[in-house]
Each structure stands twice: as structure tokens, then as C-alpha cells.
Design a protein around this motif. Structure first.
Motif, PDB file in Angstrom:
ATOM      1  N   LYS A   1     -52.932 -36.962 -30.705  1.00 18.27           N
ATOM      2  CA  LYS A   1     -52.011 -36.337 -31.385  1.00 18.27           C
ATOM      3  C   LYS A   1     -52.822 -36.057 -32.710  1.00 18.27           C
ATOM      4  O   LYS A   1     -52.603 -35.029 -33.266  1.00 18.27           O
ATOM      5  N   ALA A   2     -53.431 -37.074 -33.041  1.00 13.15           N
ATOM      6  CA  ALA A   2     -54.233 -37.122 -34.528  1.00 13.15           C
ATOM      7  C   ALA A   2     -55.364 -35.944 -34.786  1.00 13.15           C
ATOM      8  O   ALA A   2     -55.491 -35.212 -35.841  1.00 13.15           O
ATOM      9  N   VAL A   3     -55.968 -35.645 -33.637  1.00 13.24           N
ATOM     10  CA  VAL A   3     -57.039 -34.575 -33.636  1.00 13.24           C
ATOM     11  C   VAL A   3     -56.865 -33.447 -32.771  1.00 13.24           C
ATOM     12  O   VAL A   3     -57.784 -32.620 -32.450  1.00 13.24           O
ATOM     13  N   ASN A   4     -55.584 -33.291 -32.169  1.00 14.46           N
ATOM     14  CA  ASN A   4     -55.436 -32.354 -31.325  1.00 14.46           C
ATOM     15  C   ASN A   4     -55.366 -30.884 -32.040  1.00 14.46           C
ATOM     16  O   ASN A   4     -55.864 -29.781 -31.578  1.00 14.46           O
ATOM     17  N   GLN A   5     -55.086 -30.634 -33.404  1.00 17.14           N
ATOM     18  CA  GLN A   5     -55.181 -29.627 -34.359  1.00 17.14           C
ATOM     19  C   GLN A   5     -56.705 -29.143 -34.303  1.00 17.14           C
ATOM     20  O   GLN A   5     -56.904 -27.927 -34.231  1.00 17.14           O
ATOM     21  N   GLN A   6     -57.711 -30.146 -34.349  1.00 17.68           N
ATOM     22  CA  GLN A   6     -59.094 -29.735 -34.473  1.00 17.68           C
ATOM     23  C   GLN A   6     -59.491 -29.231 -33.183  1.00 17.68           C
ATOM     24  O   GLN A   6     -60.184 -28.279 -33.266  1.00 17.68           O
ATOM     25  N   LEU A   7     -59.068 -29.808 -32.072  1.00 22.91           N
ATOM     26  CA  LEU A   7     -59.340 -29.252 -30.960  1.00 22.91           C
ATOM     27  C   LEU A   7     -58.899 -27.787 -30.490  1.00 22.91           C
ATOM     28  O   LEU A   7     -59.578 -27.021 -29.926  1.00 22.91           O
ATOM     29  N   LYS A   8     -57.567 -27.654 -30.982  1.00 25.32           N
ATOM     30  CA  LYS A   8     -56.982 -26.290 -31.032  1.00 25.32           C
ATOM     31  C   LYS A   8     -57.696 -25.009 -31.782  1.00 25.32           C
ATOM     32  O   LYS A   8     -58.010 -23.906 -31.287  1.00 25.32           O
ATOM     33  N   GLU A   9     -58.502 -25.641 -32.995  1.00 30.47           N
ATOM     34  CA  GLU A   9     -59.090 -24.482 -33.781  1.00 30.47           C
ATOM     35  C   GLU A   9     -60.439 -24.340 -33.200  1.00 30.47           C
ATOM     36  O   GLU A   9     -60.948 -23.310 -33.091  1.00 30.47           O
ATOM     37  N   ILE A  10     -60.963 -25.292 -32.440  1.00 25.67           N
ATOM     38  CA  ILE A  10     -62.352 -25.025 -31.849  1.00 25.67           C
ATOM     39  C   ILE A  10     -61.999 -24.133 -30.551  1.00 25.67           C
ATOM     40  O   ILE A  10     -63.007 -23.205 -30.429  1.00 25.67           O
ATOM     41  N   LEU A  11     -60.943 -24.463 -29.737  1.00 22.84           N
ATOM     42  CA  LEU A  11     -60.630 -23.419 -28.558  1.00 22.84           C
ATOM     43  C   LEU A  11     -60.527 -22.184 -28.954  1.00 22.84           C
ATOM     44  O   LEU A  11     -61.073 -21.164 -28.388  1.00 22.84           O
ATOM     45  N   GLU A  12     -59.767 -22.170 -29.848  1.00 21.36           N
ATOM     46  CA  GLU A  12     -59.069 -20.632 -30.451  1.00 21.36           C
ATOM     47  C   GLU A  12     -60.695 -19.846 -31.023  1.00 21.36           C
ATOM     48  O   GLU A  12     -60.815 -18.568 -30.670  1.00 21.36           O
ATOM     49  N   MET A  13     -61.352 -20.622 -31.661  1.00 22.33           N
ATOM     50  CA  MET A  13     -62.669 -19.980 -32.127  1.00 22.33           C
ATOM     51  C   MET A  13     -63.491 -19.413 -31.205  1.00 22.33           C
ATOM     52  O   MET A  13     -64.175 -18.168 -30.900  1.00 22.33           O
ATOM     53  N   ALA A  14     -63.597 -20.471 -30.150  1.00 21.97           N
ATOM     54  CA  ALA A  14     -64.486 -20.206 -28.849  1.00 21.97           C
ATOM     55  C   ALA A  14     -63.839 -19.042 -28.090  1.00 21.97           C
ATOM     56  O   ALA A  14     -64.658 -18.043 -27.538  1.00 21.97           O
ATOM     57  N   ASP A  15     -62.524 -18.790 -27.996  1.00 21.71           N
ATOM     58  CA  ASP A  15     -61.996 -17.762 -27.442  1.00 21.71           C
ATOM     59  C   ASP A  15     -62.349 -16.338 -27.928  1.00 21.71           C
ATOM     60  O   ASP A  15     -62.523 -15.356 -27.444  1.00 21.71           O
ATOM     61  N   PHE A  16     -62.250 -16.364 -29.407  1.00 28.77           N
ATOM     62  CA  PHE A  16     -62.292 -15.018 -30.115  1.00 28.77           C
ATOM     63  C   PHE A  16     -64.003 -14.523 -29.758  1.00 28.77           C
ATOM     64  O   PHE A  16     -64.195 -13.540 -29.676  1.00 28.77           O
ATOM     65  N   VAL A  17     -64.706 -15.574 -29.804  1.00 29.64           N
ATOM     66  CA  VAL A  17     -66.463 -15.409 -29.797  1.00 29.64           C
ATOM     67  C   VAL A  17     -66.786 -14.696 -28.394  1.00 29.64           C
ATOM     68  O   VAL A  17     -67.399 -13.796 -27.952  1.00 29.64           O
ATOM     69  N   LYS A  18     -65.978 -15.504 -27.286  1.00 28.07           N
ATOM     70  CA  LYS A  18     -66.233 -15.166 -25.865  1.00 28.07           C
ATOM     71  C   LYS A  18     -65.592 -13.986 -25.521  1.00 28.07           C
ATOM     72  O   LYS A  18     -66.217 -13.186 -24.495  1.00 28.07           O
ATOM     73  N   PHE A  19     -64.439 -13.644 -25.710  1.00 27.04           N
ATOM     74  CA  PHE A  19     -63.717 -12.637 -25.217  1.00 27.04           C
ATOM     75  C   PHE A  19     -63.254 -11.198 -26.415  1.00 27.04           C
ATOM     76  O   PHE A  19     -63.344 -10.238 -26.064  1.00 27.04           O
ATOM     77  N   ALA A  20     -63.382 -11.744 -27.675  1.00 25.58           N
ATOM     78  CA  ALA A  20     -63.256 -10.564 -28.696  1.00 25.58           C
ATOM     79  C   ALA A  20     -64.488 -10.321 -29.106  1.00 25.58           C
ATOM     80  O   ALA A  20     -64.735  -9.478 -29.987  1.00 25.58           O
ATOM     81  N   LYS A  21     -65.809 -11.047 -28.827  1.00 21.89           N
ATOM     82  CA  LYS A  21     -66.824 -10.492 -29.368  1.00 21.89           C
ATOM     83  C   LYS A  21     -67.091 -10.743 -30.824  1.00 21.89           C
ATOM     84  O   LYS A  21     -67.681 -10.110 -31.513  1.00 21.89           O
ATOM     85  N   MET A  22     -66.408 -11.748 -31.451  1.00 23.87           N
ATOM     86  CA  MET A  22     -66.265 -12.014 -32.842  1.00 23.87           C
ATOM     87  C   MET A  22     -67.737 -12.783 -33.325  1.00 23.87           C
ATOM     88  O   MET A  22     -68.234 -13.489 -32.453  1.00 23.87           O
ATOM     89  N   ARG A  23     -68.115 -12.486 -34.416  1.00 22.71           N
ATOM     90  CA  ARG A  23     -69.207 -13.310 -34.801  1.00 22.71           C
ATOM     91  C   ARG A  23     -68.788 -13.897 -35.895  1.00 22.71           C
ATOM     92  O   ARG A  23     -68.935 -13.548 -37.095  1.00 22.71           O
ATOM     93  N   PRO A  24     -68.943 -15.340 -35.733  1.00 24.99           N
ATOM     94  CA  PRO A  24     -68.568 -16.269 -36.646  1.00 24.99           C
ATOM     95  C   PRO A  24     -69.673 -16.715 -37.923  1.00 24.99           C
ATOM     96  O   PRO A  24     -70.719 -16.325 -37.802  1.00 24.99           O
ATOM     97  N   LEU A  25     -69.154 -17.109 -39.009  1.00 26.28           N
ATOM     98  CA  LEU A  25     -70.125 -17.362 -39.971  1.00 26.28           C
ATOM     99  C   LEU A  25     -70.745 -18.702 -39.657  1.00 26.28           C
ATOM    100  O   LEU A  25     -70.489 -19.438 -38.823  1.00 26.28           O
ATOM    101  N   PRO A  26     -72.031 -18.816 -40.060  1.00 21.05           N
ATOM    102  CA  PRO A  26     -72.603 -20.370 -40.197  1.00 21.05           C
ATOM    103  C   PRO A  26     -71.903 -21.472 -40.061  1.00 21.05           C
ATOM    104  O   PRO A  26     -71.798 -22.460 -39.392  1.00 21.05           O
ATOM    105  N   ASP A  27     -71.026 -21.335 -41.225  1.00 15.96           N
ATOM    106  CA  ASP A  27     -70.182 -22.522 -41.647  1.00 15.96           C
ATOM    107  C   ASP A  27     -69.090 -22.787 -40.621  1.00 15.96           C
ATOM    108  O   ASP A  27     -68.875 -24.132 -40.371  1.00 15.96           O
ATOM    109  N   ASP A  28     -68.644 -21.778 -39.923  1.00 20.63           N
ATOM    110  CA  ASP A  28     -67.708 -21.879 -38.883  1.00 20.63           C
ATOM    111  C   ASP A  28     -68.281 -22.498 -37.779  1.00 20.63           C
ATOM    112  O   ASP A  28     -67.767 -23.455 -36.991  1.00 20.63           O
ATOM    113  N   ASN A  29     -69.609 -22.375 -37.167  1.00 14.29           N
ATOM    114  CA  ASN A  29     -70.421 -22.860 -36.009  1.00 14.29           C
ATOM    115  C   ASN A  29     -70.616 -24.359 -36.203  1.00 14.29           C
ATOM    116  O   ASN A  29     -70.438 -25.039 -35.599  1.00 14.29           O
ATOM    117  N   GLU A  30     -71.216 -24.659 -37.692  1.00 15.33           N
ATOM    118  CA  GLU A  30     -71.283 -26.119 -37.865  1.00 15.33           C
ATOM    119  C   GLU A  30     -69.946 -27.063 -37.809  1.00 15.33           C
ATOM    120  O   GLU A  30     -70.019 -27.996 -37.501  1.00 15.33           O
TER     121      GLU A  30
END
Length: 335
Positions: free
Chosen positions: A265-294
Motif C-alpha cells: 500500500k505504501a509504495v503502490n502509487q510509485q508503481l502506478k506512476e512507473i507503469l503509466e509512464m511505461a505505457d505512454f512510452v511503449k504505446f503512445a511513443k512519448m519521449r520522457p525527460l532524462p529526469d523522468d527516466n532516472e
């Protein structure tokens, strides 16, 4: 008579100013917002939009009017009944959930939801939904339709039924013998076992994340490969750590499953943000910033660290008893 009129006019003006100010404060005290469980879904998959409104008690605010569709292509499946929560301090909150889906791939802009209080209109933040198409094999096999022919003479029809049972038994025996011989020939020796597979799931996950960080994929423009490997590592860890079939689940299904787990429960929000960012990159071809990748890498490492099993703590009494037993063994041997 003139003084009386002047006082009446003055009181009326003051009263209107007070009432106008009071209504303006009440209107300003209405807060509305909207959020979505997942901003990227597969075609035909469902997601929930959560609507929240906070207001003062005694106000009558009209809730948004929602039809069968939010926009063309985004269908409304279900609207929950308003859920009211008392926030104390003479304020309360009203929540609504809207279950939506889409059967057309694309990127949809969902306009703000409108709440009305008197002559004032309050709008939530706007939302967006990415619907990813599901690949379907459209190759159709050609069918050759012929007329009905008269049955031909078949030898098998005249073989006794018991012979088939004998043949099946012989085949099973032959398969068993062949399997045993193959196993004996290709049996893996104990020294050939990869020691990495003997490590706990969290150690293997952290080792894989470290190797991914050293590969510098996103630094060389390979963001899609970077997020694919990052999410695969987390899915394998979740599969082995919590016995959840994460490799076959969507991002929203993983989040909903782990939300009910006390250890995540305490870190579920962090996992959600990782998976949502990954979906945008893989399916919407978004180019995240270097800070987002780190940040995605740091959140992944933190998720594993925060959910790994706690190591057993050895008390000082147990350590003392162990040391004393070793000393007594050494004395007896000397004697």
C-alpha cells in the motif's frame, strides 16, 4: 423624510454588499476535481473516472449531467450513486465514480465536468485517455465446400474395438520409455545450475535493475527498450514475491490487485506512476525527460526495497547462547 430615505438606501446597499460577499465566499469554497485510474488502456478494457466535490453545508450544487458517452468513442458503462463524506468544519465531500470503456483506438480528450451553484459554474480539470489497439490475426483460411459424397470402404471400421485400446497402451509405454531415456541423457548436473536462480526474488530484481541502469539504454535513445525491460523486471518480481500472475495482467489490473495488499500500500502509487509512464512510452511513443527516466529507476528500486521480506532478527540472548555453546565445545575438546 429625506434622512429616512437616505438611511434606507444606505442599509439596502450595505445589505446587498454583505450578501454578495457572502455568496462569493460560498462559491469560492466549492472545490471540484477529476482523476482517472489509468490514462492508457487496451481497446475494450475499462477504467474508472473519480469525481470529487468539496462544499460548505447548506449549499445546493447540481452534479454533472453524464450521458451514455463522454465523447465520441468513449462509452459510459456505469455511474455510481453519490457518496457523501463529512469533513467536519461545516464542510462535506461528494464522490462519484464513472466506469468507461472504448472500442476504438486513439487519443481522446475528455472535457471538464461541470458543477453548478446558482449562477456560478465550477469545472474539473480536463482528462485524456489513450486507447491502444489489440493486434488481431485477420488471415482467413480458405474453405473448399464440396458436395456430399457416398461413403467409401474404410478398413478401420472393421477392426475390433479392443485393438485400439491395446495400441493406446503400447503408445503410452513407448512415450514413457522415450521420456525416461531423454531425461537421463539431458539431465542437468548440479554444478550447471545458475546460482542467480537460487537468490531471493528481491536480490535478483535489484541485480537486474542495476544491470539495466549500467546499460544506459535511454541515454542512447532507446527509451522504449528501457521501459520494457524495467517493467518486465518489476512484473517478474511481483510474480515471484506475491504470487500474482503479473506477466499476463494489464497495468491497471496489477495496481488494483496490489492495492489490497498491506505490504504494497505504501509504495503502490510509485508503481502506478512507473507503469503509466511505461505505457505512454511503449504505446503512445512519448519521449520522457532524462529526469523522468532516472526517477522511474529510483522508484523501481524503492518499490523492491520497501516490499522485500523482512530478515529475521536474532536477539542478543540467542547470540550469547550460541557463543557459550561454542566455548563449551572448545573446552571439552581440549580436555
Amino acid at each position: 423624510m429625506v434622512a429616512l430615505n437616505y438611511k434606507s438606501v444606505l442599509k439596502a446597499v450595505c445589505l446587498s454588499i454583505v450578501l454578495g460577499t457572502s455568496f462569493g465566499l460560498s462559491a469560492d469554497n466549492v472545490v471540484v476535481k477529476a482523476r482517472m485510474d489509468s490514462t492508457a488502456i487496451w481497446m475494450g478494457e475499462q477504467t474508472v473516472i473519480h469525481l470529487e466535490m468539496v462544499q460548505d453545508k447548506g449549499q445546493t450544487v447540481m452534479l454533472p449531467v453524464i450521458g451514455d458517452t463522454l465523447v465520441s468513442g468513449v462509452e459510459v458503462l456505469k455511474i455510481s450513486k453519490p457518496d457523501t463524506t463529512d469533513l467536519k468544519n461545516n464542510r462535506f465531500q461528494i464522490n462519484n465514480d464513472v466506469l468507461v470503456t472504448s472500442f476504438d483506438s486513439g487519443f481522446y480528450y475528455i472535457p471538464p465536468f461541470k458543477y453548478i451553484l446558482g449562477k456560478d459554474t465550477f469545472k474539473t480539470n480536463e482528462l485524456s485517455l489513450k486507447v491502444v489497439p489489440v493486434e488481431v490475426d485477420t488471415t482467413a483460411a480458405e474453405m473448399d465446400i464440396k458436395g456430399v459424397d457416398s461413403p467409401e470402404f474404410v478398413l478401420w471400421d472393421f477392426i475390433p474395438e479392443w485393438i485400439w485400446y491395446v495400441l493406446v497402451i503400447l503408445i503410452l509405454i513407448a512415450a514413457g520409455v522415450f521420456g525416461y531415456i531423454y531425461w537421463k541423457k539431458h539431465k542437468i548436473a548440479p554444478e550447471a545450475i545458475d546460482e542467480k536462480n537460487l537468490l531471493p526474488p528481491h536480490e535478483r530484481a535489484l541485480s537486474a535493475l542495476s544491470a539495466l541502469k549500467e546499460s544506459k539504454l535511454w541515454q542512447s535513445g532507446q527509451e522504449k527498450e528501457y521501459y520494457t525491460k524495467l517493467t518486465d523486471i518489476l512484473r517478474e518480481y511481483i510474480d515471484e514475491r506475491f504470487h500474482v500472475n503479473a506477466m499476463e495482467m494489464t497495468s491497471s489490473q496489477i495496481i488494483d490487485t496490489l492495492r489490497r495488499n498491506d505490504e504494497t500500500k505504501a509504495v503502490n502509487q510509485q508503481l502506478k506512476e512507473i507503469l503509466e509512464m511505461a505505457d505512454f512510452v511503449k504505446f503512445a511513443k512519448m519521449r520522457p525527460l532524462p529526469d523522468d527516466n532516472e526517477m522511474a529507476m529510483r522508484r523501481a528500486v524503492n518499490f523492491v526495497d520497501e516490499t522485500k521480506p523482512e530478515e529475521p532478527v536474532i536477539s542478543e540472548i540467542e547470540n550469547k547462547e550460541t557463543a557459550e555453546s561454542k566455548d563449551s565445545d572448545g573446552v571439552s575438546q581440549v580436555k
